[in-house]
Each structure stands twice: as C-alpha cells, then as structure tokens.
Design a protein around this motif. Structure first.
Motif, PDB file in Angstrom:
ATOM      1  N   GLU A  80      19.646   6.614  -3.281  1.00  0.00           N
ATOM      2  CA  GLU A  80      18.391   7.207  -3.729  1.00  0.00           C
ATOM      3  C   GLU A  80      17.273   6.177  -3.728  1.00  0.00           C
ATOM      4  OE1 GLU A  80      17.488  10.272  -4.421  1.00  0.00           O
ATOM      5  OE2 GLU A  80      19.441  11.012  -3.804  1.00  0.00           O
ATOM      6  N   MET A  81      17.565   4.977  -4.187  1.00  0.00           N
ATOM      7  CA  MET A  81      16.543   3.921  -4.208  1.00  0.00           C
ATOM      8  C   MET A  81      16.092   3.564  -2.803  1.00  0.00           C
ATOM      9  SD  MET A  81      17.964   1.361  -7.144  1.00  0.00           S
ATOM     10  CE  MET A  81      17.969   1.845  -8.858  1.00  0.00           C
ATOM     11  N   ALA A  82      17.019   3.497  -1.877  1.00  0.00           N
ATOM     12  CA  ALA A  82      16.655   3.176  -0.495  1.00  0.00           C
ATOM     13  C   ALA A  82      15.763   4.255   0.092  1.00  0.00           C
ATOM     14  CB  ALA A  82      17.919   2.994   0.348  1.00  0.00           C
ATOM     15  N   LYS A  83      16.060   5.526  -0.217  1.00  0.00           N
ATOM     16  CA  LYS A  83      15.223   6.616   0.294  1.00  0.00           C
ATOM     17  C   LYS A  83      13.825   6.579  -0.303  1.00  0.00           C
ATOM     18  CE  LYS A  83      18.891   9.949   1.386  1.00  0.00           C
ATOM     19  NZ  LYS A  83      19.450  11.292   1.064  1.00  0.00           N
ATOM     20  N   ASN A  84      13.707   6.173  -1.577  1.00  0.00           N
ATOM     21  CA  ASN A  84      12.412   6.149  -2.248  1.00  0.00           C
ATOM     22  C   ASN A  84      11.627   4.880  -1.976  1.00  0.00           C
ATOM     23  OD1 ASN A  84      13.003   8.619  -3.397  1.00  0.00           O
ATOM     24  ND2 ASN A  84      13.848   7.721  -5.260  1.00  0.00           N
ATOM     25  N   GLY A  85      12.180   3.979  -1.169  1.00  0.00           N
ATOM     26  CA  GLY A  85      11.469   2.748  -0.862  1.00  0.00           C
ATOM     27  C   GLY A  85      11.637   1.652  -1.898  1.00  0.00           C
ATOM     28  N   GLN A  86      12.569   1.833  -2.846  1.00  0.00           N
ATOM     29  CA  GLN A  86      12.782   0.825  -3.885  1.00  0.00           C
ATOM     30  C   GLN A  86      13.832  -0.173  -3.399  1.00  0.00           C
ATOM     31  OE1 GLN A  86      13.661   4.085  -6.723  1.00  0.00           O
ATOM     32  NE2 GLN A  86      12.130   3.144  -8.062  1.00  0.00           N
ATOM     33  N   ARG A  87      13.457  -0.946  -2.401  1.00  0.00           N
ATOM     34  CA  ARG A  87      14.419  -1.853  -1.766  1.00  0.00           C
ATOM     35  C   ARG A  87      14.838  -2.990  -2.708  1.00  0.00           C
ATOM     36  NH1 ARG A  87      14.250  -1.192   3.901  1.00  0.00           N
ATOM     37  NH2 ARG A  87      14.021   1.051   4.268  1.00  0.00           N
ATOM     38  N   GLU A  88      13.894  -3.545  -3.458  1.00  0.00           N
ATOM     39  CA  GLU A  88      14.231  -4.657  -4.332  1.00  0.00           C
ATOM     40  C   GLU A  88      15.203  -4.212  -5.430  1.00  0.00           C
ATOM     41  OE1 GLU A  88      13.442  -7.828  -4.029  1.00  0.00           O
ATOM     42  OE2 GLU A  88      12.534  -7.309  -2.108  1.00  0.00           O
ATOM     43  N   GLU A 117     -10.718   6.579   0.373  1.00  0.00           N
ATOM     44  CA  GLU A 117      -9.513   7.207  -0.172  1.00  0.00           C
ATOM     45  C   GLU A 117      -8.321   7.002   0.739  1.00  0.00           C
ATOM     46  OE1 GLU A 117      -7.907  11.623  -1.627  1.00  0.00           O
ATOM     47  OE2 GLU A 117     -10.011  11.316  -1.089  1.00  0.00           O
ATOM     48  N   LEU A 118      -8.539   7.118   2.073  1.00  0.00           N
ATOM     49  CA  LEU A 118      -7.430   6.895   3.007  1.00  0.00           C
ATOM     50  C   LEU A 118      -6.955   5.453   2.955  1.00  0.00           C
ATOM     51  CD1 LEU A 118      -8.626   8.987   6.080  1.00  0.00           C
ATOM     52  CD2 LEU A 118      -6.822   9.557   4.471  1.00  0.00           C
ATOM     53  N   ASP A 119      -7.891   4.486   2.812  1.00  0.00           N
ATOM     54  CA  ASP A 119      -7.486   3.081   2.707  1.00  0.00           C
ATOM     55  C   ASP A 119      -6.645   2.851   1.463  1.00  0.00           C
ATOM     56  OD1 ASP A 119      -8.841   2.603   5.012  1.00  0.00           O
ATOM     57  OD2 ASP A 119     -10.644   1.824   4.036  1.00  0.00           O
ATOM     58  N   TYR A 120      -7.024   3.482   0.353  1.00  0.00           N
ATOM     59  CA  TYR A 120      -6.255   3.320  -0.883  1.00  0.00           C
ATOM     60  C   TYR A 120      -4.861   3.923  -0.741  1.00  0.00           C
ATOM     61  CZ  TYR A 120      -4.873   3.895  -5.757  1.00  0.00           C
ATOM     62  OH  TYR A 120      -4.184   3.860  -6.931  1.00  0.00           O
ATOM     63  N   ILE A 121      -4.782   5.102  -0.088  1.00  0.00           N
ATOM     64  CA  ILE A 121      -3.472   5.732   0.122  1.00  0.00           C
ATOM     65  C   ILE A 121      -2.606   4.862   1.026  1.00  0.00           C
ATOM     66  CG2 ILE A 121      -2.321   7.734   1.143  1.00  0.00           C
ATOM     67  CD1 ILE A 121      -4.673   9.433   0.214  1.00  0.00           C
ATOM     68  N   ASP A 122      -3.201   4.281   2.074  1.00  0.00           N
ATOM     69  CA  ASP A 122      -2.435   3.405   2.973  1.00  0.00           C
ATOM     70  C   ASP A 122      -1.895   2.199   2.222  1.00  0.00           C
ATOM     71  OD1 ASP A 122      -2.887   5.099   5.052  1.00  0.00           O
ATOM     72  OD2 ASP A 122      -4.601   3.999   5.844  1.00  0.00           O
ATOM     73  N   ARG A 123      -2.696   1.632   1.312  1.00  0.00           N
ATOM     74  CA  ARG A 123      -2.205   0.481   0.543  1.00  0.00           C
ATOM     75  C   ARG A 123      -1.043   0.884  -0.361  1.00  0.00           C
ATOM     76  NH1 ARG A 123      -7.807  -0.592   0.039  1.00  0.00           N
ATOM     77  NH2 ARG A 123      -7.839   0.257  -2.080  1.00  0.00           N
ATOM     78  N   LEU A 124      -1.126   2.069  -0.957  1.00  0.00           N
ATOM     79  CA  LEU A 124      -0.013   2.522  -1.789  1.00  0.00           C
ATOM     80  C   LEU A 124       1.251   2.724  -0.981  1.00  0.00           C
ATOM     81  CD1 LEU A 124      -1.730   5.120  -4.159  1.00  0.00           C
ATOM     82  CD2 LEU A 124      -0.926   2.850  -4.753  1.00  0.00           C
ATOM     83  N   LEU A 125       1.118   3.372   0.200  1.00  0.00           N
ATOM     84  CA  LEU A 125       2.294   3.618   1.032  1.00  0.00           C
ATOM     85  C   LEU A 125       2.862   2.322   1.569  1.00  0.00           C
ATOM     86  CD1 LEU A 125       1.158   6.788   2.994  1.00  0.00           C
ATOM     87  CD2 LEU A 125       2.819   6.666   1.150  1.00  0.00           C
ATOM     88  N   LYS A 126       1.996   1.369   1.891  1.00  0.00           N
ATOM     89  CA  LYS A 126       2.473   0.096   2.434  1.00  0.00           C
ATOM     90  C   LYS A 126       3.252  -0.687   1.381  1.00  0.00           C
ATOM     91  CE  LYS A 126       0.867  -4.126   4.685  1.00  0.00           C
ATOM     92  NZ  LYS A 126      -0.309  -4.879   5.158  1.00  0.00           N
ATOM     93  N   THR A 127       2.847  -0.566   0.115  1.00  0.00           N
ATOM     94  CA  THR A 127       3.502  -1.320  -0.956  1.00  0.00           C
ATOM     95  C   THR A 127       4.761  -0.638  -1.446  1.00  0.00           C
ATOM     96  OG1 THR A 127       1.322  -2.076  -1.622  1.00  0.00           O
ATOM     97  CG2 THR A 127       3.116  -2.399  -3.188  1.00  0.00           C
ATOM     98  N   TYR A 128       4.737   0.740  -1.439  1.00  0.00           N
ATOM     99  CA  TYR A 128       5.858   1.465  -2.049  1.00  0.00           C
ATOM    100  C   TYR A 128       6.588   2.334  -1.063  1.00  0.00           C
ATOM    101  CZ  TYR A 128       3.460  -0.134  -6.151  1.00  0.00           C
ATOM    102  OH  TYR A 128       2.867  -0.913  -7.073  1.00  0.00           O
TER     103      TYR A 128
END
Length: 854
Positions: free
Chosen positions: A580-588, A843-854
């Motif tokens: 589940e963590m891997a699917k949600n991007g919680q790699r650490e 708004e798109l830049d902010y969404i991209d930063r969120l997706l890139k981080t998480y």
C-alpha cells in the motif's frame, strides 16, 4: 610706346563695376532659360505636398519618378544648350552703355598708340587724351539686370507654378519633409526582418527550464549554468551569407539547412555577451553570466555506528545542481597490514551506495545500513571515505574515518576457529597461507568437532588443498568465502534456498525503492517478496514435521522473548502495508518497514509461534481484522454521504440562481401578483433537467441507505452492539430521499448533513466498543487516537507543519492505518485529475510540486 610703358589710369572700384556688369549679363542670359525648369520643379514639389504620390503602386511610382527625372534632364539641356557666359569685353561694353558716357572711355584708357610712339609730341598728346578719358571713368555706374521675361511671357504663365506651390504648402500645413521623402521613395514593402528563434537549454541535471532569447530584450542579463547549450534557427531570406553567433568576439557561423534558413548549436563554457550578426550588422545582443558548477561535498553526519552486526553510516551530501552518485570506499588500515605490505597500485574495496531518490538531489541525507560481517575484513581496523559525484563527473570526498569493522559473534568453538584462520589469511596471505591450510587439516581430522558434517569435512579438505597448491588472489578470496560459509553452517545450520531467496527479494525491493524505480518494477518485486515469503513459510512448516527439528526450535524459542513471536498473519499484514505504501508513493516509509521486517525475522522465534499460541493470536488477529474492516466500511459510507451532500448543495445554489433570474423576468410582467406569482416562480424555477437530477440523486441516496442497513445487520450478526447514531443516520437518509423526490435540494442537503454527522458519531461509538471488547483491539484503537491527536498539527498528506522536506526523523512517522492510506490515495488521485485540466499556471505549478514530492 607699348602698354607696359604707358601710365595706368584706373578709377576707384572699376573692377567691381565690371564684375557686376558681367553678372548682370550672365543673369539676363540664364534666367529666361532657367525659369521653365524651375517651374517644372515647383510643380513636382506642389504635387508632393498635395500627397498625389500616395497610394501608387511601388513600380508605377518608380516609373513616374524615372520619367520625371528624364524629362527634367532633357528639358534643362534643351533650355541651356545655347547658353554661353559673357566675355570681358561684353561686360565693359555693358558698363559703358549703362553709364551713358560717349566715346567708350574704358577702351580709350586701355588702348595703345598705334604709330608715332617715338615722337615726343605725339606721345604727350596721347597721354593727355588718356588722362582726359580717365577722368570720365568716375561717372561710370551699374544698372539692374533686365532678363526681359515680361516680353517673353506676355501671359505671365510663369507665376502659375509658383502659385500652385504656395497653395500646396498651405494645404499641407507648412513644409512637409515626410511627404517630400514619400514622393521620392516608392512604397516598396520592407525587406523581411531577420527572425531568430534562439534558446539556451541548461544541462538536464540542473533541472532549470530553457531560456528563450527575445531580440527585443537587448542587454538582458542571462544567467545560465556552465555547459548550457545555445541552439536555435534563423530565417533570413535576404541574407547573402549565413549569420554568425558571437560570444565575446568568438564567432560561430550558422549551418545552412535550407534556402534562407540557418541553424546553430553551441555549448556555453564562458563569456559575458552574446551577439547575433546578420546582413553585415548586429541584430541583437544579450549580456551573459555563466554560473560555474562546483564540486559536490559530502561528510559523515555522525560517527560510524553498529546496529547489531550491521554497519551504520549516516552521511550528508550536497551539490549546487544535484548529487548523482555516492560511493563508500573501505580500505584496510595500515596498522593491520604494515607499511611494507601496502601496494600503491592496489585498488581499495569500493561499495556503491544508492541514493534515496532517483535523479539529481541537491541535498542527500541518508543512512547506509548493511551487514558486512561476511567480508574478510570483519573484526579488523579499516579506513572509510565517502565520495560524492555530480552530473559532470566532479567528485567530492569526505574526511577519513577509522573504525573496527564489526564481526559476528560465533558460539560454536569450531566456527570461531575457522573465523580465526580466515582473519589470519586476510592479514597476510603470503605469510599465513600454509599455516591456515595446516589449521584446516587439523580441524578436518576431528569430525566430532563439527558434528560429522560431511559438507564441512569436504569443504575443509578442498580449502586446505587449494591453499597448499596455489596462493594467487583468486584462491585466497575463494578460501576466505569458504571459511565463512563453513562457520555459518556450523553456527546456524545450513541456510536453505528459501531463506536466501527471501533475503535477496527483500534487498532487491529496498534497492529498487532507493533508486525510485517505476511502479511496474516495484509491483513485480513486491510480488516476488510475497512468493519468497510463502516458500519460506512452507519450508518452515515442513521442517516442523521433523520431531528433532521441532524440539530444537522449541528449545530456541524458550530462550527468546515471547513478545518477539510472530505469526504468518503478522508477516502478511506487514507485506500488505508495504504494498500500500509503495502504491501511495510513500517509498521512505516502505523502506523503513522493510528494515523492520528484516529485524523481525532475525530476532523472532523461528517457529513463528507455537500451535496453541498461533491459534490464540490467530483469533485475536481475526477479531482485529474484522473490526478494522467494519471501521473501513463505515468510513467509506461517510465519504460517499459527504459526496452526495456536496452535490445537493451545489444543485441548491444553482437552483437559487435560476429562481433569482426568473424573479427578475417576472417583475417586468404585468398582472401577476400574490401567491399566483409565487407559484409561477416556483413552477418556472424548476428546469426540465431538475426532475431527472432529483431522481438520480434519490436513487443514489436510497442505495447508500440500504448499504447502511446491511452494515447494521452485519453488526447484529457479529454480536456487536449497534450505535444509536447509526439508526438516526438511517432516518435522516430517508428524509433526504423524500426531499430529493420533491425536487428540493436544500432540504435534502440539510438532512444529508445530519446523516453525515450521525455517521461520524457512529464511528466514534464503534471505536469505543472495540476498546471495551478486549486487549486484541486496544492497540488499533490507541493507534487511531494517537494519530488523530498528531494529525491536528499535520496537513492532509500527513506532513507536520513546518516540515519542508528535511531528512529529520521526528519519531512520529509510523505505518499509516487503512483509513489514512485510503484518504491519501484519494488526495493523490484528485491532484492527478486536476493536473490534467485547464487551470491557472500558478495552480498547475503547485500541483506539479505536490505530485513530484509525494
């Protein structure tokens, strides 16, 4: 008597008077001829001021100008063809005629005696005559010139061009230089300008966007990293030779790719100005500042530590554009081998460390934990140095750390003896090679010391023979590995293929998460870990069938902490959480959980709980699982009710807006008053689509109410008390259905809001019931309460306020519950959906930063 001997008689100003007479004669001859030509010019100037040449086709305009120029030249030649300048004699005669003196005194004073110049009497008489004529010169004077145009132009047509010129200048509002320039310049379309499409692409590892060069932004300062590539195209159809790109005077010629099309590509390493030259002239220029790429830095964050048998190294690395690689270099300390044993050309042992994320990371803070006890240097003093590499291949290194490489503690005496031999072979292979071979033979001749294990006996014999006959590096390395394997076999028994496959699968999954591999690869490795775990459990169950093996494992289990006993359900739950963590991007978090899985398998009882304990814990685990499933189902019902509430509120606002517009239209109508107007307003406020929407929403609300009814029935079947709040929620859902049937979204939203509040209260009541049922659920409920308390200071993605990505472990990041993972997935899905829509750039830049981080 000649002229040279004659006395000169000159009146004052005589030469000036003769010059004026000459000019008058010239003007009288020239002006009548020049007036027609000047009239022609005046008519052209008048036409120019009247803007008569505007709008003409450029080629017609050019033809007219050429014809006028030829006409002017021909006409001027025709008028001036017989013009001749007056002679000196004609000027003297004009002066004498204008003065009205007889006998031409100017000629007399300049004349000479023809005969009798030798006779004194004649000469004296001649001189007296000249003197008398010279006295008459004082009366000479000039008269104005008389070109005689009035005689030539009796109709005064010469004034027509002048009058036309005055009128044209007056109409134009004065002298118009622009119209004069337009009259002499045909309106040919300007040549196409030089079009340049240039950009600077920084190296990909910098993560910086391309910089586009605008020809209008002259003197703009461009800050670009070193190694950036300047590329682009230039369109210049009028250029006779390719343009040039100049960087501080060093030119690069564009390559021709087509007619009038040119291309350039150049790497920027230094410079302060970029200039584009085309058509022999500068077209644009920009200021340049090249940002250097500094070498990366890396240091140990803490002294090297030991986690049981594993080496733990914490480090911090950084680079201005990103670290691409980290290496750990280990070498035996000089005190171990001795100064005379070190070889300058010997390559040190190098272990590559994976970065925690893929790509370039400006700051890397990670922990390297690995079991190095199997290495031949285990138990010896070593030196450690870290190297960081950036995209340009530049390397930075840390300070040198010295520490004792941890070694495994062996309880079996024969295993300890083998490790002593291995360590001696590592210290000085040349000196101790034969001694180690003799030691292996001594152990081999005593089978009772290694429990008559034929595998150990054969390994000792082969190793001793290899060392006795060959002392090269390959033989030494193989013997060291053999000694380790034999010692581990004596200490723990033989490692099965299933155990090795399980450990390998776990390590491969962790490495893939560290390099941020794709979702498909992560899913494949997780499935591989599932399969390896299943094989290991199956093998463990088969070993339990052997009474001797079962007795040995029972004895070992009694010596260990009972709290470390694990079941297959525990392992399955942990693997599910990792997936589940891997699917949600919680790699650490998944990597930390993998490390916990490793420690759990090392420290836990190999039996994975005795049969009685396993049944008891299985029942508790089943109760825990059932309680979590019920909580998850009720949470899904609450989220769905919240969605229906949002749709009803949105429809209510739209219906209110339509009624307002309808009311404004009804105010302009006459004869509608009182209740009739109100009924008309209500009737017209409902659009044809409102009934269809209401039926659809009512069906969804009815389906949700039935799901709640099934859920309450399941609670009764499982012997769990049904909270009263759920009964109230069911009644509020019925009221919402009735309101939707009437087409009243506002009443429906009020009922749905009360239903949602009761559902959430029901979740709280169920949590209290699960706490009271027994210790099997206390852990889950306590975890829920702890997370709710901590979530007050966290954002929707679970990050604590003020945490901007620094690699600091606060101790609060635990494995999330199913409800939290579900909410995280929903947030990520919504972010991905919004990223694909047409939205403002910020708004798109902010969404991209969120997706890139998480």
């Amino acid at each position: 008597m000649d002229a040279s001997q004659t006395t000169s008689f000159q009146a004052p100003g005589l030469s000036r008077k003769i010059s004026l007479a000459w000019l008058a004669l010239a003007w009288e001859r020239l002006w009548p001829r020049l007036v027609p030509v000047l009239s022609f010019v005046a008519l052209f100037i008048a036409a120019a001021h009247l803007d008569l040449f505007a709008g003409l086709d450029p080629w017609v305009h050019t033809g007219i100008l050429a014809a006028l120029a030829l006409a002017l030249i021909g006409f001027a030649w025709w008028r001036l063809r017989d013009f001749a300048l007056p002679t000196q004699e004609a000027a003297i005669r004009r002066l004498e005629r204008d003065s009205g003196v007889p006998h031409r005194p100017l000629v007399a004073v300049q004349d000479t005696l023809a005969a009798g110049s030798s006779d004194p009497m004649s000469s004296a008489l001649w001189e007296a005559h000249r003197r008398r004529e010279a006295e008459r010169l004082a009366g000479l004077g000039n008269r104005p010139a008389h070109p005689g145009l009035a005689v030539l132009d009796t109709w005064a047509l010469r004034f027509v061009p002048l009058l036309a010129l005055i009128v044209a200048i007056a109409v134009a509002g004065g002298w118009r230089s622009d119209r004069m320039a337009a009259a002499f310049t045909p309106a040919f379309p300007p040549p196409p300008p030089v079009v340049a499409n240039l950009w600077i692409a920084p190296p990909a590892y910098t993560g910086k966007p391309p910089i586009y060069l605008d020809m209008a932004d002259k003197d703009k300062l461009l800050r670009v990293p070193v190694g950036s590539k300047l590329a682009g195209f230039v369109d210049d159809v009028r250029g006779r030779k390719p343009p040039q790109l100049m960087i501080d005077g060093n030119g690069t010629e564009f390559a021709t790719v087509g007619k009038g099309k040119y291309q350039v590509e150049q790497v920027i390493t230094e410079g302060k100005q970029i200039t584009l030259q085309a058509r022999g002239d500068e077209q644009a220029h920009w200021k340049l500042h090249v940002i250097p790429d500094l070498a990366p830095t890396i240091e140990f964050a803490r002294p090297i530590g030991v986690d049981k048998w594993s080496t733990k190294i914490e480090y911090i690395a950084g680079d201005d554009f990103g670290v691409t690689g980290v290496q750990l270099q280990i070498r035996l300390h000089g005190s171990v081998l001795g100064a005379d044993m070190l070889s300058e050309d010997e390559e040190p042992e190098v272990i590559r460390l994976d970065l925690p994320v893929a790509g370039n990371t400006k700051k890397v803070a990670d922990t390297f934990v690995r079991d190095l006890t199997s290495h031949p240097w285990a138990g010896l003093k070593v030196t450690v140095m870290l190297f960081a590499t950036d995209a340009l291949g530049q390397k930075g290194r840390s300070s040198v750390e010295t520490f004792l490489l941890p070694e495994r503690v062996f309880n079996d005496p024969t295993a300890r003896a083998l490790i002593v031999l291995r360590k001696a072979l590592t210290r000085d292979p040349k000196a101790f090679r034969l001694d180690v071979a003799d030691g292996m033979r001594l152990i081999q001749v005593k089978p009772e010391s290694y429990r008559d294990d034929t595998v150990v006996q054969l390994g000792l014999r082969i190793g001793a023979a290899r060392l006795a006959t060959n002392g090269d590096k390959a033989s030494i390395t193989e013997t060291q590995k053999l000694l380790w394997d034999l010692a581990m076999r004596l200490e723990n028994g033989s490692m099965t293929d299933a155990e090795r496959a399980l450990e390998q699968a776990r390590q491969e999954l962790r490495d893939a998460m560290q390099r941020n591999a794709g979702d498909e690869e992560i899913e494949r490795l997780i499935q591989q870990l599932y399969d390896a775990m299943a094989k290991w459990q199956k093998e463990l169950a088969e070993r339990m069938q052997d009474p001797e093996e079962r007795r040995r494992m029972m004895e070992q289990a009694e010596k260990m902490d009972p709290n470390n006993t694990i079941t297959s359900d525990d392992l399955q739950k942990m693997l599910d959480k990792i997936r589940e963590m891997a699917k949600n991007g919680q790699r650490e978090e998944a990597k930390r959980l993998l490390e916990e899985l490793r420690k759990m398998m090392e420290n836990a009882t190999p039996m994975m709980a005795q049969p009685g304990q396993q049944g008891q814990r299985g029942q508790q685990g089943q109760g825990n699982q059932q309680g979590r499933e019920m909580m998850n189902q009720l949470d899904r019902l609450s989220r769905r009710q919240n969605q229906l509430l949002g749709e009803s509120e949105r429809e209510g606002r739209q219906q209110q807006g339509r009624q307002g517009q309808q009311g404004q239209r009804q105010q302009g109508q006459q004869g509608q008053q009182g209740q009739q107007g109100q009924q008309g307003q209500r009737g017209q406020g409902q659009q044809p689509g409102d009934g269809q929407w209401g039926e659809q929403q009512r069906g969804q609300q009815q389906g949700l109410r039935r799901q709640l009814g099934d859920f309450m029935n399941k609670l009764d079947e499982n012997g769990m008390g049904m909270p009263e709040s759920l009964g109230r929620a069911e009644r509020q859902m019925r009221e919402a259905e009735d309101a939707l049937r009437r087409g009243d979204p506002r009443d429906a939203s009020r009922a749905q809001r009360r239903a949602l509040d009761n559902l959430q209260q029901g979740m709280t009541d169920m949590a209290e019931q699960m706490r009271q049922r027994g210790p099997g659920n206390n852990q889950d409920i306590a975890e829920i309460e702890e997370r709710e308390r901590r979530s007050e200071d966290r954002d929707p993605l679970g990050r604590s306020d003020g945490n901007y990505g620094d690699a600091v472990d606060t101790g609060l990041d635990k494995v999330p519950l199913e409800l939290e993972r579900q909410r995280s997935r929903e947030i990520l899905d919504e972010l991905r959906r919004r990223a694909g829509e047409q939205r403002p750039k910020d708004e798109l830049d902010y969404i991209d930063r969120l997706l890139k981080t998480y």
